[in-house]
Design an enzyme around this catalytic site. Structure first.
Site, PDB file in Angstrom:
ATOM      1  N   GLY A   1       2.573  -2.782   8.141  1.00  0.00           N
ATOM      2  CA  GLY A   1       2.711  -3.303   9.497  1.00  0.00           C
ATOM      3  C   GLY A   1       4.115  -3.806   9.765  1.00  0.00           C
ATOM      4  O   GLY A   1       4.633  -4.619   9.008  1.00  0.00           O
TER       5      GLY A   1
ATOM      6  N   GLU B   1      -6.293  -5.858   4.207  1.00  0.00           N
ATOM      7  CA  GLU B   1      -6.300  -7.009   3.269  1.00  0.00           C
ATOM      8  C   GLU B   1      -7.522  -6.999   2.364  1.00  0.00           C
ATOM      9  O   GLU B   1      -7.994  -8.058   1.961  1.00  0.00           O
ATOM     10  CB  GLU B   1      -6.290  -8.356   4.035  1.00  0.00           C
ATOM     11  CG  GLU B   1      -5.150  -8.545   4.967  1.00  0.00           C
ATOM     12  CD  GLU B   1      -3.943  -9.166   4.274  1.00  0.00           C
ATOM     13  OE1 GLU B   1      -4.036  -9.474   3.084  1.00  0.00           O
ATOM     14  OE2 GLU B   1      -2.915  -9.299   4.935  1.00  0.00           O
TER      15      GLU B   1
ATOM     16  N   THR C   1       0.813  -1.214   0.000  1.00  0.00           N
ATOM     17  CA  THR C   1       0.000   0.000   0.000  1.00  0.00           C
ATOM     18  C   THR C   1       0.858   1.280   0.000  1.00  0.00           C
ATOM     19  O   THR C   1       1.914   1.324   0.617  1.00  0.00           O
ATOM     20  CB  THR C   1      -0.916  -0.022   1.238  1.00  0.00           C
ATOM     21  OG1 THR C   1      -1.673  -1.222   1.205  1.00  0.00           O
ATOM     22  CG2 THR C   1      -1.839   1.179   1.273  1.00  0.00           C
TER      23      THR C   1
HETATM   24  C1  LIG Z   1      -4.689  -1.759  10.236  1.00  0.00           C
HETATM   25  C2  LIG Z   1      -4.214  -1.847   8.819  1.00  0.00           C
HETATM   26  C3  LIG Z   1      -3.078  -2.578   8.502  1.00  0.00           C
HETATM   27  C4  LIG Z   1      -2.595  -2.630   7.200  1.00  0.00           C
HETATM   28  N1  LIG Z   1      -1.428  -3.326   6.933  1.00  0.00           N
HETATM   29  C5  LIG Z   1      -0.907  -3.297   5.672  1.00  0.00           C
HETATM   30  C6  LIG Z   1       0.345  -3.926   5.382  1.00  0.00           C
HETATM   31  O1  LIG Z   1       0.981  -4.506   6.261  1.00  0.00           O
HETATM   32  N2  LIG Z   1       0.832  -3.844   4.116  1.00  0.00           N
HETATM   33  C7  LIG Z   1       0.168  -3.199   3.122  1.00  0.00           C
HETATM   34  O2  LIG Z   1       0.671  -3.185   2.003  1.00  0.00           O
HETATM   35  N3  LIG Z   1      -1.031  -2.594   3.359  1.00  0.00           N
HETATM   36  C8  LIG Z   1      -1.579  -2.612   4.608  1.00  0.00           C
HETATM   37  N4  LIG Z   1      -2.786  -1.977   4.867  1.00  0.00           N
HETATM   38  C9  LIG Z   1      -3.501  -1.309   3.782  1.00  0.00           C
HETATM   39  C10 LIG Z   1      -4.789  -2.029   3.403  1.00  0.00           C
HETATM   40  O3  LIG Z   1      -4.497  -3.158   2.661  1.00  0.00           O
HETATM   41  C11 LIG Z   1      -5.705  -1.062   2.655  1.00  0.00           C
HETATM   42  O4  LIG Z   1      -6.007  -0.005   3.512  1.00  0.00           O
HETATM   43  C12 LIG Z   1      -6.988  -1.752   2.249  1.00  0.00           C
HETATM   44  O5  LIG Z   1      -6.727  -2.675   1.235  1.00  0.00           O
HETATM   45  C13 LIG Z   1      -8.055  -0.769   1.776  1.00  0.00           C
HETATM   46  O6  LIG Z   1      -7.578  -0.014   0.717  1.00  0.00           O
HETATM   47  P1  LIG Z   1      -7.607   1.574   0.736  1.00  0.00           P
HETATM   48  O7  LIG Z   1      -7.108   2.024   2.046  1.00  0.00           O
HETATM   49  O8  LIG Z   1      -6.924   2.032  -0.487  1.00  0.00           O
HETATM   50  O9  LIG Z   1      -9.126   1.936   0.643  1.00  0.00           O
HETATM   51  P2  LIG Z   1      -9.831   2.721  -0.561  1.00  0.00           P
HETATM   52  O10 LIG Z   1      -9.789   1.886  -1.791  1.00  0.00           O
HETATM   53  O11 LIG Z   1      -9.302   4.085  -0.647  1.00  0.00           O
HETATM   54  O12 LIG Z   1     -11.319   2.739  -0.018  1.00  0.00           O
HETATM   55  C14 LIG Z   1     -12.034   3.931   0.283  1.00  0.00           C
HETATM   56  C15 LIG Z   1     -13.471   3.782  -0.208  1.00  0.00           C
HETATM   57  O13 LIG Z   1     -13.467   3.718  -1.620  1.00  0.00           O
HETATM   58  C16 LIG Z   1     -14.224   2.629  -2.077  1.00  0.00           C
HETATM   59  N5  LIG Z   1     -13.657   2.081  -3.324  1.00  0.00           N
HETATM   60  C17 LIG Z   1     -12.356   2.023  -3.691  1.00  0.00           C
HETATM   61  N6  LIG Z   1     -12.239   1.425  -4.887  1.00  0.00           N
HETATM   62  C18 LIG Z   1     -13.486   1.094  -5.292  1.00  0.00           C
HETATM   63  C19 LIG Z   1     -14.033   0.442  -6.436  1.00  0.00           C
HETATM   64  N7  LIG Z   1     -13.253   0.024  -7.430  1.00  0.00           N
HETATM   65  N8  LIG Z   1     -15.362   0.261  -6.504  1.00  0.00           N
HETATM   66  C20 LIG Z   1     -16.149   0.668  -5.526  1.00  0.00           C
HETATM   67  N9  LIG Z   1     -15.705   1.286  -4.402  1.00  0.00           N
HETATM   68  C21 LIG Z   1     -14.381   1.499  -4.299  1.00  0.00           C
HETATM   69  C22 LIG Z   1     -14.181   1.627  -0.951  1.00  0.00           C
HETATM   70  O14 LIG Z   1     -15.305   0.784  -0.984  1.00  0.00           O
HETATM   71  C23 LIG Z   1     -14.132   2.504   0.294  1.00  0.00           C
HETATM   72  O15 LIG Z   1     -15.444   2.775   0.721  1.00  0.00           O
HETATM   73  C24 LIG Z   1      -3.283  -1.946   6.171  1.00  0.00           C
HETATM   74  C25 LIG Z   1      -4.438  -1.217   6.485  1.00  0.00           C
HETATM   75  C26 LIG Z   1      -4.907  -1.167   7.782  1.00  0.00           C
HETATM   76  C27 LIG Z   1      -6.141  -0.362   8.106  1.00  0.00           C
END
Ligand SMILES: Cc1cc2nc3c(=O)[nH]c(=O)nc-3n(C[C@H](O)[C@H](O)[C@H](O)COP(=O)(O)OP(=O)(O)OC[C@H]3O[C@@H](n4cnc5c(N)ncnc54)[C@H](O)[C@@H]3O)c2cc1C
Ligand SMILES: Cc1cc2nc3c(=O)[nH]c(=O)nc-3n(C[C@H](O)[C@H](O)[C@H](O)COP(=O)(O)OP(=O)(O)OC[C@H]3O[C@@H](n4cnc5c(N)ncnc54)[C@H](O)[C@@H]3O)c2cc1C
Lengths: 688, 688
Positions: free
Chosen positions: A189, A431, A150
């Site tokens: 993480g 995830e 990410t």
């Molecule tokens: C506690 C925690 C630990 C983590 N650990 C790791 C790690 O170790 N390594 C790592 O690489 N990542 C890590 N992450 C990142 C995590 O994988 C992402 O936050 C997660 O996959 C969600 O993606 P995003 O944050 O980009 O959400 P976004 O995609 O920005 O979501 C925001 C909103 O947009 C909507 N949305 C986005 N795309 C679409 C679509 N195509 N169609 C419809 N709706 C959409 C979603 O439904 C949501 O409501 C971690 C996250 C957290 C919270």
């Protein structure tokens, strides 16, 4: 049966004692069923004892700590746990999980990401040669890794990742770079403080051509744990929960790594810069599957912890009297309380019974991938995604319902319920975000449905074959015939089939209208698609559950045709209790989706009412067993760490003791008095 | 229109800039509507400016603090705010709220309980004489009080309180005592560290006779802030949220207070011990009413904060592309995202429009109580209870939905959404638990319904008169006729009426069967009763909302027959936008309760589908206005304190800056490395 660990001398609260006399089944036998057999129970207890009797794994109550102290203490315990696993030679995944849960409870640390994501991903995507070099480093703790996918600007959309890895054939190195603020790695993480290596996902460029996202192993800290040259990193700050984890950020400024540090099991870059594409890009998905299974397992675990706490508390908490001026009532006797908790209890049991079978199928699909067979991978991905969504969201909602059902005392950290919530709700997003995953499941379902329309004889997996059966019967209007298990499962299958078929129809209609723009159409149907995916996973769980219970786990759902041992061999008492829980689970799910079923005229209005009354009726049936049902989950007080949920149930004494440790109580008069209150008082008085 | 406060120089994110060009109405006018007029907007801004421009009210970001630091800093700010209110002579409740929200955000402190509960309760229940003695102490800050009702063993059930106050006519004193562990006062906000007085609720005994629960003013700390003799007290420990408040415990060991310290406005104990009962015990409820109105207002406030953050973020967050390989999409364009957020946006507006009218009626009922007229008190209690439940639970759920809709970044405290959640969810439980309050509302509704059966000409309040209208038409089967506002409101009224009538009928049937045991019957119907109470408050809000919007606020709902000024005088653009939001709100609520309406055959299956499509359609209509609709709520960045929700929308820069402040970043190498990781590494290597 377990006794209380915190205070073994303490006598049991008489209210719990009398509850424990009412049960209609053998608790130990039920524990065996939940564990998957007597031997499994014994093994688990043996492992837990190893953890609980080892003083080096003990520690102070972290709920009174600052974030920095929490991070330090949990890292200590986790390191210690890893040492002990090595010492006792614990390698089986279930053993390790049971051991670590007894040490860390629901907390995770930077090292968890190393164990659960970094190492599996490394193994999955590295060549044999690379693993020969790297695994010894992992084994000797010289390599502690994190998984850096990410970025600030991209989480869901991996293809949008900006970090670049440009191959320089001159020096046979990759140059890793963060070209913008939004390309900074984020959320990783273990990156903030713990890891010295990172698996970095980046856009590979060779010969100025973008070759897509690939994984690179990058040393980020030197042997003194100082950042390597060109690397800026740190912790991303306090969060709603999981503050024991150092989620971190990472900026790369033209960092050079050897060619061999690209993970080359599938794709390759040769010395001269020639890019060799993988045979099948889907091979890369395998790793995510196990992560989703793990999160689903955690979700169920936390539901079980929470329901144990609140059921016990509801039996010792007296509040109000039902009759005027009569003795006060256990709050568990109120129908509203039962309506909050008993469906959760039944869900906990349903998930515990159904999950192993689904898990088994998913694991075999993963193993097939390891052998290069990706035929089940699409469905495995779809199924594990929806399952992860359903179980993590249910878990988060259930924990909050349990917490709120404890009234005020649930809001105290000492109840543990706030801790459970803060930690588990992270997995709803991590995830893979809810809607995003469900839309991926929907893509698989729609594809399957379209194929089904084209050929009514197609080969379907055990989890989707119901679509075929329902579609064969689609012309006969159907009704729910009775409340027995098989009819209830049919209702789940009917609902899921009808929802899928309705959204596919709507997509067809819209496609005919909008023709060219299939993306618009997909988006215009996406809320319905998400709804359909959820109905599918609910239907899968219902189907597997009933098959498990009836021992009728034929090829249709299980990979092996042998009946599930744990349920089939159980006594009639246990079977009766499980059947009641299962009926409650199924009825409750249908009741919650009764709008769908009424809309399809599958249910009559009267049936909805009968369904409700049947649930209330089941509450009465289950009531005498509820404490024993949570006892059978066999948690030690040291798992629960809850003043409200101890085995002995002396909740007020526990609450009072716990409060004494509040840091605000370290001084009798708080500095705020001398600093702010007293001067103001003098100011105001002098003005009067 | 506001500009960003944090960095006034910063240029606006072009994505937000173009959103702000799309709006179809005048933002400033909308702000005026929300505030209740142009003058109110100006006054609010004036007050906020007083707070924002005063350096003494500024402070560091508390999200990086320990609990002790947080408590200290928030107490400092609150004391400072109180001083400034005095300085600027701010006394109007709305002014004070606006001022304090600008200083404390969603935090409260021990002093909040003094202001919001202790002082009002004191005023309500003390005699004129007593107030003459005590109010000057309050005014000079010499008396800082807390409201000590709840005990370890009793929260909901006030009559079960164990603390005793025994009158000793010899010395003309009361002896206050905590006879058991479960009688320890618990949860009392401000008691832990801040207060030096407590209003203690205790069982009054005179002549060895229990006279019921009464309030006593007890000094708990001396002028050096040390506990008075016989008093043990302290903080109850860390909580899910509200850690800026010192909720405390209190044990009384035969503490003597003068006779005059019993609050004697209604009940009295004479010198010789003669007990004089109050004319009407219901008079004591008045105080709770205002508290519930305040909590409802807070709940709406937090919904508005949260939706502002997430709507802005959804317009600057790009993720995935809808079309293959085209530019990435603003996530606000995804239907699933709209389906999460737009109903919340419409609810925020609906509550803002309807709440003042309901509030006004409740306040007038409270004022009547002050004058000894309790005729409306029963309904005011029922209505305020259900409203408090609905708004606080919605608020908690909405905030979490908003947070989850920000994906990973929502989980960071820097987004503010975790802070909003932790703080607001306390109000779901505090001042009356959900089921308990809804059952009280149900009691009122059932009573009203029974009266209605007996006389069809009875006098009903503006909020319950729909029951009469619906009952008159009960023999004609009804259907939803169209989706215009009036028809939609009829659907709410029909649903509420039918649910109430169904549960009353079931109670009658059961009563006939069980005859004697009406308590059993009540309990057996309690889930349905709770459902009915919620339907009632949803119906009240729908009714009031549409009346406000149509300016048709005749005697039926408003106390005055003059139309609501804020809406009637608005432009057609604003009215059109509000009408669309209102329709979305109403449709969404009906869609969520479509199971009920299908069951009553009030809706056809096809209508449910049309309803859904109409909602999707409204999403498209509202879409261009969404940023302006949250802009119109007119928050300053210093209210939001959210890296994701600033006016300018440079989210990644804000996130990156925020993370730098993490305490874990204070050292480059964290102590855990030297203490635990390195030694283990050496251990493992030496073993290899
Ligand atoms: C506690 C925690 C630990 C983590 N650990 C790791 C790690 O170790 N390594 C790592 O690489 N990542 C890590 N992450 C990142 C995590 O994988 C992402 O936050 C997660 O996959 C969600 O993606 P995003 O944050 O980009 O959400 P976004 O995609 O920005 O979501 C925001 C909103 O947009 C909507 N949305 C986005 N795309 C679409 C679509 N195509 N169609 C419809 N709706 C959409 C979603 O439904 C949501 O409501 C971690 C996250 C957290 C919270
Ligand atoms: C943050 C916070 C601040 C507070 N501040 C103060 C304060 O300043 N002063 C003060 O005096 N108190 C305070 N309280 C206490 C608060 O008023 C009570 O916690 C609240 O009223 C709920 O009561 P309870 O805790 O007894 O819940 P319980 O009544 O124990 O509720 C537990 C469960 O039992 C159920 N239940 C209980 N009775 C019934 C019934 N008759 N029928 C059906 N179900 C029932 C409930 O629905 C709930 O699910 C505070 C509480 C909190 C959380």
């Amino acid at each position: 049966m377990r006794t209380s660990a915190i205070d073994i001398e303490k006598k049991m609260n008489p209210l719990l004692e009398s509850e424990r006399k009412k049960n209609s089944f053998d608790v130990e036998e039920m524990t065996n069923v939940l564990d998957g057999g007597k031997i499994a129970t014994e093994r688990r207890r043996f492992i837990e004892k190893l953890a609980f009797t080892d003083v080096e794994l003990w520690g102070p109550d972290v709920r009174h700590m600052t974030r920095e102290e929490l991070f330090l203490e949990m890292t200590r315990r986790h390191v210690e746990a890893i040492k002990k696993c090595k010492k006792y030679n614990l390698t089986d995944a279930v053993d390790v999980t049971n051991f670590q849960r007894s040490v860390l409870n629901t907390y995770v640390t930077g090292l968890s990401l190393h164990q659960l994501v970094f190492v599996p991903m490394l193994k999955l995507q590295s060549s044999e040669e690379q693993l020969r070099d790297w695994l010894p480093l992992v084994d000797s703790f010289k390599m502690i890794g994190c998984y850096a996918q990410t970025e600030l600007g991209h989480g869901t959309y991996i293809r949008g990742i900006e970090t670049s890895a440009t191959y320089d054939p001159q020096t046979e190195e990759f140059i890793l770079n963060s070209p913008s603020i939004s390309s900074i790695k984020w959320w990783i993480g273990g990156l903030g403080k713990t890891a010295n290596y990172a698996l970095i996902l980046a856009q590979l460029y060779t010969d100025d051509v973008n070759r897509g996202v690939h994984a690179f192993l990058v040393q980020i800290r030197d042997h003194n744990h100082m950042p390597m040259q060109g690397i800026t990193l740190g912790d991303i700050g306090p969060k709603l929960g999981l503050n024991s984890v150092d989620n971190g950020f990472l900026k790369l400024s033209h960092v050079r790594i050897p060619r061999n540090n690209m993970l080359m099991r599938y794709s390759k870059v040769l010395k001269d810069g020639t890019f060799v594409a993988p045979s099948n890009t889907r091979l890369l998905y395998g790793g995510m599957l196990q992560a989703r299974i793990d999160l689903s397992d955690d979700a169920i675990y936390v539901i079980c912890l929470s329901i144990t706490v609140v059921i016990r508390y509801s039996c010792v908490r007296l509040q109000c009297s039902m009759q005027n001026d009569q003795a006060e009532c256990q709050i568990v006797s109120y129908q509203t309380q039962q309506n909050k908790l008993f469906p959760i209890l039944s869900s906990a049991y349903a998930y515990r019974l159904a999950f192993p079978a689904i898990n088994q199928w998913l694991t075999s699909a993963t193993n097939m991938v390891d052998q290069g067979d990706v035929s089940d991978l699409g469905e495995a991905h779809a199924l594990s995604s929806a399952m992860k969504v359903l179980l993590t969201t249910k878990s988060a909602n259930f924990v909050e319902t349990c917490r709120l059902s404890c009234g005020g005392h649930g809001y105290l950290d000492g109840s543990s319920l706030p801790v459970f919530y803060r930690n588990i709700v992270a997995t709803v997003t991590a995830e893979g975000e809810v809607s995003v995953l469900l839309l991926q499941t929907a893509r698989f379902l729609v594809k399957t449905f379209v194929k089904l329309q084209q050929s009514s004889n197609m080969q379907l997996s055990p989890f989707t074959s119901y679509l075929l059966n329902q579609s064969r019967a689609r012309n006969e209007p159907k009704k729910l015939s009775s409340f027995n298990l098989e009819s209830l499962v049919d209702a789940y299958q009917y609902r899921s089939y009808r929802l899928l078929s309705a959204v596919c129809e709507r997509m067809n209609t819209l496609n005919a209208k909008e023709r060219a723009n299939k993306f618009y159409v997909w988006n215009a149907c996406s809320v319905d698609l998400v709804h359909s995916s959820l109905a599918h996973i609910e239907c899968v769980i219902a189907t597997v559950l009933v098959q498990q219970l009836s021992g009728n786990s034929n090829n249709n759902v299980m990979t092996s045709s042998s009946p599930s041992p744990s349920c089939l061999s159980c006594s009639s008492d246990v079977r009766r209790v499980l059947t009641n829980l299962c009926r409650l689970y199924l009825l409750n799910g249908l009741f919650e989706s009764s709008a769908d079923l009424l809309q399809f005229s599958y249910l009559d209005p009267d049936q909805v009412t009968s369904m409700k009354l049947e649930m209330y009726n089941l509450y009465d049936v289950i009531r005498p067993d509820v404490v024993s049902l949570v006892d059978a989950m066999d948690f030690d007080d040291r798992h629960l760490k809850s003043v409200l949920g101890t085995y002995c149930g002396h909740v007020y004494e526990e609450l009072y003791q716990w409060a004494q440790k509040s840091k605000l109580n370290e001084t009798q008069v708080h500095p705020s008095f001398h600093k702010y209150v007293k001067p103001t008082r003098e100011l105001f008085v002098s003005k009067m």
